[in-house]
Design a protein around this motif. Sequence first.
Motif, PDB file in Angstrom:
ATOM      1  N   GLY A 257       8.639   3.700   7.138  1.00 49.70           N
ATOM      2  CA  GLY A 257       8.502   5.039   6.555  1.00 49.70           C
ATOM      3  C   GLY A 257       7.728   5.991   7.451  1.00 49.70           C
ATOM      4  O   GLY A 257       7.568   5.768   8.653  1.00 49.70           O
TER       5      GLY A 257
ATOM      6  N   VAL B 274       0.870  -1.195   0.000  1.00 51.14           N
ATOM      7  CA  VAL B 274       0.000   0.000   0.000  1.00 51.14           C
ATOM      8  C   VAL B 274       0.899   1.235   0.000  1.00 51.14           C
ATOM      9  O   VAL B 274       1.539   1.556   0.995  1.00 51.14           O
ATOM     10  N   GLY B 275       0.954   1.922  -1.151  1.00 55.48           N
ATOM     11  CA  GLY B 275       1.818   3.100  -1.287  1.00 55.48           C
ATOM     12  C   GLY B 275       3.058   2.760  -2.090  1.00 55.48           C
ATOM     13  O   GLY B 275       3.840   1.887  -1.696  1.00 55.48           O
TER      14      GLY B 275
ATOM     15  N   HIS C 257      22.280  13.416  -3.506  1.00 55.38           N
ATOM     16  CA  HIS C 257      20.963  13.064  -4.036  1.00 55.38           C
ATOM     17  C   HIS C 257      21.053  12.405  -5.410  1.00 55.38           C
ATOM     18  O   HIS C 257      20.228  11.553  -5.741  1.00 55.38           O
TER      19      HIS C 257
ATOM     20  N   TYR D 247       8.738   5.942  -1.356  1.00 54.13           N
ATOM     21  CA  TYR D 247      10.076   5.447  -1.001  1.00 54.13           C
ATOM     22  C   TYR D 247      10.040   3.996  -0.546  1.00 54.13           C
ATOM     23  O   TYR D 247      10.676   3.127  -1.119  1.00 54.13           O
ATOM     24  N   VAL D 248       9.262   3.763   0.525  1.00 53.34           N
ATOM     25  CA  VAL D 248       9.270   2.419   1.115  1.00 53.34           C
ATOM     26  C   VAL D 248       8.653   1.414   0.145  1.00 53.34           C
ATOM     27  O   VAL D 248       9.226   0.351  -0.111  1.00 53.34           O
TER      28      VAL D 248
ATOM     29  N   PRO E 173      10.695  10.700  10.554  1.00 48.54           N
ATOM     30  CA  PRO E 173      10.109  10.510   9.225  1.00 48.54           C
ATOM     31  C   PRO E 173      10.947  11.203   8.152  1.00 48.54           C
ATOM     32  O   PRO E 173      10.753  12.383   7.878  1.00 48.54           O
TER      33      PRO E 173
ATOM     34  N   ASP F 271      -1.254   2.655  -5.500  1.00 52.60           N
ATOM     35  CA  ASP F 271      -0.911   4.059  -5.255  1.00 52.60           C
ATOM     36  C   ASP F 271      -1.773   4.913  -6.189  1.00 52.60           C
ATOM     37  O   ASP F 271      -1.967   4.538  -7.336  1.00 52.60           O
TER      38      ASP F 271
ATOM     39  N   ALA G 247      11.671  21.039   3.935  1.00 52.77           N
ATOM     40  CA  ALA G 247      10.772  21.263   2.793  1.00 52.77           C
ATOM     41  C   ALA G 247      10.520  22.766   2.618  1.00 52.77           C
ATOM     42  O   ALA G 247      10.662  23.302   1.515  1.00 52.77           O
TER      43      ALA G 247
ATOM     44  N   GLY H 214      -4.928   3.662  -7.460  1.00 53.12           N
ATOM     45  CA  GLY H 214      -6.108   3.859  -6.634  1.00 53.12           C
ATOM     46  C   GLY H 214      -5.669   4.168  -5.226  1.00 53.12           C
ATOM     47  O   GLY H 214      -4.477   4.189  -4.908  1.00 53.12           O
ATOM     48  N   ARG H 215      -6.639   4.434  -4.397  1.00 53.10           N
ATOM     49  CA  ARG H 215      -6.387   4.803  -3.006  1.00 53.10           C
ATOM     50  C   ARG H 215      -6.954   3.713  -2.121  1.00 53.10           C
ATOM     51  O   ARG H 215      -8.152   3.392  -2.250  1.00 53.10           O
ATOM     52  N   VAL H 216      -6.153   3.126  -1.255  1.00 51.49           N
ATOM     53  CA  VAL H 216      -6.692   2.162  -0.299  1.00 51.49           C
ATOM     54  C   VAL H 216      -7.550   2.940   0.690  1.00 51.49           C
ATOM     55  O   VAL H 216      -7.117   3.956   1.230  1.00 51.49           O
TER      56      VAL H 216
ATOM     57  N   GLU I 206      14.030  24.848   1.920  1.00 53.78           N
ATOM     58  CA  GLU I 206      14.570  24.608   0.574  1.00 53.78           C
ATOM     59  C   GLU I 206      13.642  25.181  -0.498  1.00 53.78           C
ATOM     60  O   GLU I 206      14.101  25.776  -1.469  1.00 53.78           O
TER      61      GLU I 206
ATOM     62  N   PHE J 102       3.618  21.495  -0.045  1.00 56.99           N
ATOM     63  CA  PHE J 102       4.798  21.265  -0.890  1.00 56.99           C
ATOM     64  C   PHE J 102       5.266  19.833  -0.684  1.00 56.99           C
ATOM     65  O   PHE J 102       6.275  19.581  -0.041  1.00 56.99           O
TER      66      PHE J 102
HETATM   67  C1  LIG Z   1       9.798  18.769  -0.276  1.00 55.74           C
HETATM   68  C2  LIG Z   1      10.357  17.616   0.523  1.00 55.74           C
HETATM   69  C3  LIG Z   1      11.727  17.490   0.639  1.00 55.74           C
HETATM   70  C4  LIG Z   1      12.276  16.438   1.371  1.00 55.74           C
HETATM   71  N1  LIG Z   1      13.635  16.365   1.467  1.00 55.74           N
HETATM   72  C5  LIG Z   1      14.164  15.373   2.211  1.00 55.74           C
HETATM   73  C6  LIG Z   1      15.582  15.302   2.350  1.00 55.74           C
HETATM   74  O1  LIG Z   1      16.324  16.132   1.834  1.00 55.74           O
HETATM   75  N2  LIG Z   1      16.079  14.279   3.093  1.00 55.74           N
HETATM   76  C7  LIG Z   1      15.278  13.345   3.691  1.00 55.74           C
HETATM   77  O2  LIG Z   1      15.784  12.434   4.361  1.00 55.74           O
HETATM   78  N3  LIG Z   1      13.936  13.385   3.571  1.00 55.74           N
HETATM   79  C8  LIG Z   1      13.357  14.376   2.837  1.00 55.74           C
HETATM   80  N4  LIG Z   1      11.998  14.443   2.717  1.00 55.74           N
HETATM   81  C9  LIG Z   1      11.155  13.444   3.412  1.00 55.74           C
HETATM   82  C10 LIG Z   1      11.007  12.164   2.605  1.00 55.74           C
HETATM   83  O3  LIG Z   1      10.681  12.448   1.262  1.00 55.74           O
HETATM   84  C11 LIG Z   1       9.959  11.262   3.258  1.00 55.74           C
HETATM   85  O4  LIG Z   1      10.353  11.001   4.578  1.00 55.74           O
HETATM   86  C12 LIG Z   1       9.818   9.927   2.511  1.00 55.74           C
HETATM   87  O5  LIG Z   1       9.265  10.178   1.242  1.00 55.74           O
HETATM   88  C13 LIG Z   1       8.942   8.937   3.282  1.00 55.74           C
HETATM   89  O6  LIG Z   1       8.776   7.759   2.540  1.00 55.74           O
HETATM   90  P1  LIG Z   1       7.401   6.930   2.605  1.00 55.74           P
HETATM   91  O7  LIG Z   1       7.553   5.771   1.689  1.00 55.74           O
HETATM   92  O8  LIG Z   1       7.015   6.684   4.006  1.00 55.74           O
HETATM   93  O9  LIG Z   1       6.307   7.940   2.026  1.00 55.74           O
HETATM   94  P2  LIG Z   1       6.179   8.508   0.525  1.00 55.74           P
HETATM   95  O10 LIG Z   1       7.480   8.490  -0.191  1.00 55.74           O
HETATM   96  O11 LIG Z   1       5.477   9.825   0.664  1.00 55.74           O
HETATM   97  O12 LIG Z   1       5.209   7.458  -0.179  1.00 55.74           O
HETATM   98  C14 LIG Z   1       3.868   7.273   0.223  1.00 55.74           C
HETATM   99  C15 LIG Z   1       3.101   6.822  -1.008  1.00 55.74           C
HETATM  100  O13 LIG Z   1       1.811   6.368  -0.592  1.00 55.74           O
HETATM  101  C16 LIG Z   1       0.856   6.818  -1.519  1.00 55.74           C
HETATM  102  N5  LIG Z   1      -0.442   6.847  -0.846  1.00 55.74           N
HETATM  103  C17 LIG Z   1      -0.940   7.802  -0.030  1.00 55.74           C
HETATM  104  N6  LIG Z   1      -2.173   7.449   0.408  1.00 55.74           N
HETATM  105  C18 LIG Z   1      -2.443   6.251  -0.134  1.00 55.74           C
HETATM  106  C19 LIG Z   1      -3.560   5.367  -0.069  1.00 55.74           C
HETATM  107  N7  LIG Z   1      -4.652   5.657   0.653  1.00 55.74           N
HETATM  108  N8  LIG Z   1      -3.512   4.211  -0.766  1.00 55.74           N
HETATM  109  C20 LIG Z   1      -2.418   3.903  -1.509  1.00 55.74           C
HETATM  110  N9  LIG Z   1      -1.341   4.701  -1.603  1.00 55.74           N
HETATM  111  C21 LIG Z   1      -1.352   5.854  -0.921  1.00 55.74           C
HETATM  112  C22 LIG Z   1       1.366   8.192  -1.932  1.00 55.74           C
HETATM  113  O14 LIG Z   1       0.821   8.573  -3.201  1.00 55.74           O
HETATM  114  C23 LIG Z   1       2.867   7.952  -1.999  1.00 55.74           C
HETATM  115  O15 LIG Z   1       3.291   7.548  -3.279  1.00 55.74           O
HETATM  116  C24 LIG Z   1      11.418  15.491   1.995  1.00 55.74           C
HETATM  117  C25 LIG Z   1      10.036  15.608   1.864  1.00 55.74           C
HETATM  118  C26 LIG Z   1       9.495  16.659   1.151  1.00 55.74           C
HETATM  119  C27 LIG Z   1       8.003  16.793   1.020  1.00 55.74           C
END
Ligand SMILES: Cc1cc2nc3c(=O)[nH]c(=O)nc-3n(C[C@H](O)[C@H](O)[C@H](O)COP(=O)(O)OP(=O)(O)OC[C@H]3O[C@@H](n4cnc5c(N)ncnc54)[C@H](O)[C@@H]3O)c2cc1C
Length: 453
Positions: free
Chosen positions: A324, A14-15, A407, A18-19, A341, A46, A193, A86-88, A196, A150
């Motif tokens: 994540g 689900v999602g 990066h 990153y993770v 996070p 997603d 965020a 889609g959205r869970v 930057e 953002f």
């Molecule tokens: C502008 C910005 C800059 C950043 N810069 C840094 C940095 O320099 N260094 C750093 O360490 N971290 C940075 N981060 C933080 C980092 O990007 C997040 O911590 C990271 O993306 C978390 O990963 P995640 O997989 O948990 O979530 P995400 O990468 O956000 O992935 C979550 C996914 O779930 C999907 N989703 C949401 N709801 C649902 C649903 N109901 N059903 C199915 N899918 C769903 C979303 O569309 C998304 O694709 C930054 C964040 C932002 C916003």
Amino acid sequence: MGTETRMATHVLIVGGGYVGMYTALRLHKKMRRELKSGELQITVVDPQSYMTYQPFLPEAAAGNIEARHVVVPLRRVLPRATILNGRVTKIEHAKRQAWVQVVGSTSAEGDGSEQVAETRMLSYDLLVFCPGSISRTLPIPGLAQCGIGFKTVGEAIYLRNQVLAQLDIAASTELEEVRRRALTFVFVGGGYAGVEALAELEDMARDACAYYPNVDASDMKWVLVEAGDRILPEVGPDMGRWTIEALRRRGIAIKLQTLLKSAEGHHVVLSDGEEFDAGTLVWTAGVKPNPVVRRTDLPIDDKGRLKATAELTVEGVEGAFTAGDVAAVPDLTKPGNLTAPNAQHAVRQAKVLGDNVLAALRGKALKPYKHAYAGSVASLGLHKGVAQIYGVKLRGLLAWWLHRTYHLSRVPTVNRKARVTADWTLAFFFKREVVSLGSITRPREEFELAAKD
Ligand SMILES: Cc1cc2nc3c(=O)[nH]c(=O)nc-3n(C[C@H](O)[C@H](O)[C@H](O)COP(=O)(O)OP(=O)(O)OC[C@H]3O[C@@H](n4cnc5c(N)ncnc54)[C@H](O)[C@@H]3O)c2cc1C
């Protein structure tokens, strides 16, 4: 999938951020044979068809990187997984069932907004729950109407167009109050965020002023509003203080221990008594766990995070993994704390999570996640940056170079690395594009006007 009988083990992710994407990539790499033979089935759900490399969003907003190059198409990198856009909306893990609202990419209005097409029920064997976080907003009058977050590539593209469009307005109007409002940009929240995004966009706008004979960079008002007494906690107190001074030298107002009280009709009122009109209001005051976690039968903590073990399983539950921004993962390097996070943890957790899913499928022991936070890098515009990595403090050109190198090494796939490098190389030889394509958010406007005549 669905209610039909299946022989394969079905892993539901689900999602696809990153993770999700890195976990699926790990499973792709390690379980090629099982995926090929159909013994293992991976579904990634997603709403987006791509993973967003969020640390590059500020550079995408500033036009240093083409927006399409900061996202990774899931279907291309995960050819053996099923990608469902889609959205869970609900999970009954006890029954191993998830409900997904499938989204259409276009609505009847043709404005690109989501349109719910159908709800599907998916059965699964193993769950990987990683829908990340969403912007943490407050009930501030006017914020929902005038503000923007953002976190997405759409917001980055919008903000680039918005800032340049405000310069167009300022250069064209004869009304002083319209001009002042257009040239005022407010960012709320001083984490990476917000800082930057503000620093990169201000840098771009400053460059763009060269093409507007009647707009000088000093005519612009850029304001950062932060509730706490410091900014950029990710790079430590010293570098945070240095960043405040560096931004103030650029004429940016940094307001610490200040709150946004209201923003009705784009009239910004701050807790220090200052009030003014602002054409642009960006809300970057932190994130909260994705609330979809509350629509599951999985355990959550008092902050709405999914309770996780160090092995990245959901606490007290069989067959469910998480990591994540949505997960409360114990930080084994700092007993009693949770991992923050951020992408640094998310990407490393995904690797361990992928391996632990594999171990669970093969009946082997799971490994704990352990990583000491290494510090952070942040870019503050072209050739400007700040960093603290393993205790080493850097600023200016060196930090900016480190930000780019780090990066670039992290952005997924060789394809994206090559495209980002090409964007940077071109930007080295040519001036950046400073044209606002704001009409892409209203593509039918011209046609509707034509139809009226
Ligand atoms: C502008 C910005 C800059 C950043 N810069 C840094 C940095 O320099 N260094 C750093 O360490 N971290 C940075 N981060 C933080 C980092 O990007 C997040 O911590 C990271 O993306 C978390 O990963 P995640 O997989 O948990 O979530 P995400 O990468 O956000 O992935 C979550 C996914 O779930 C999907 N989703 C949401 N709801 C649902 C649903 N109901 N059903 C199915 N899918 C769903 C979303 O569309 C998304 O694709 C930054 C964040 C932002 C916003």
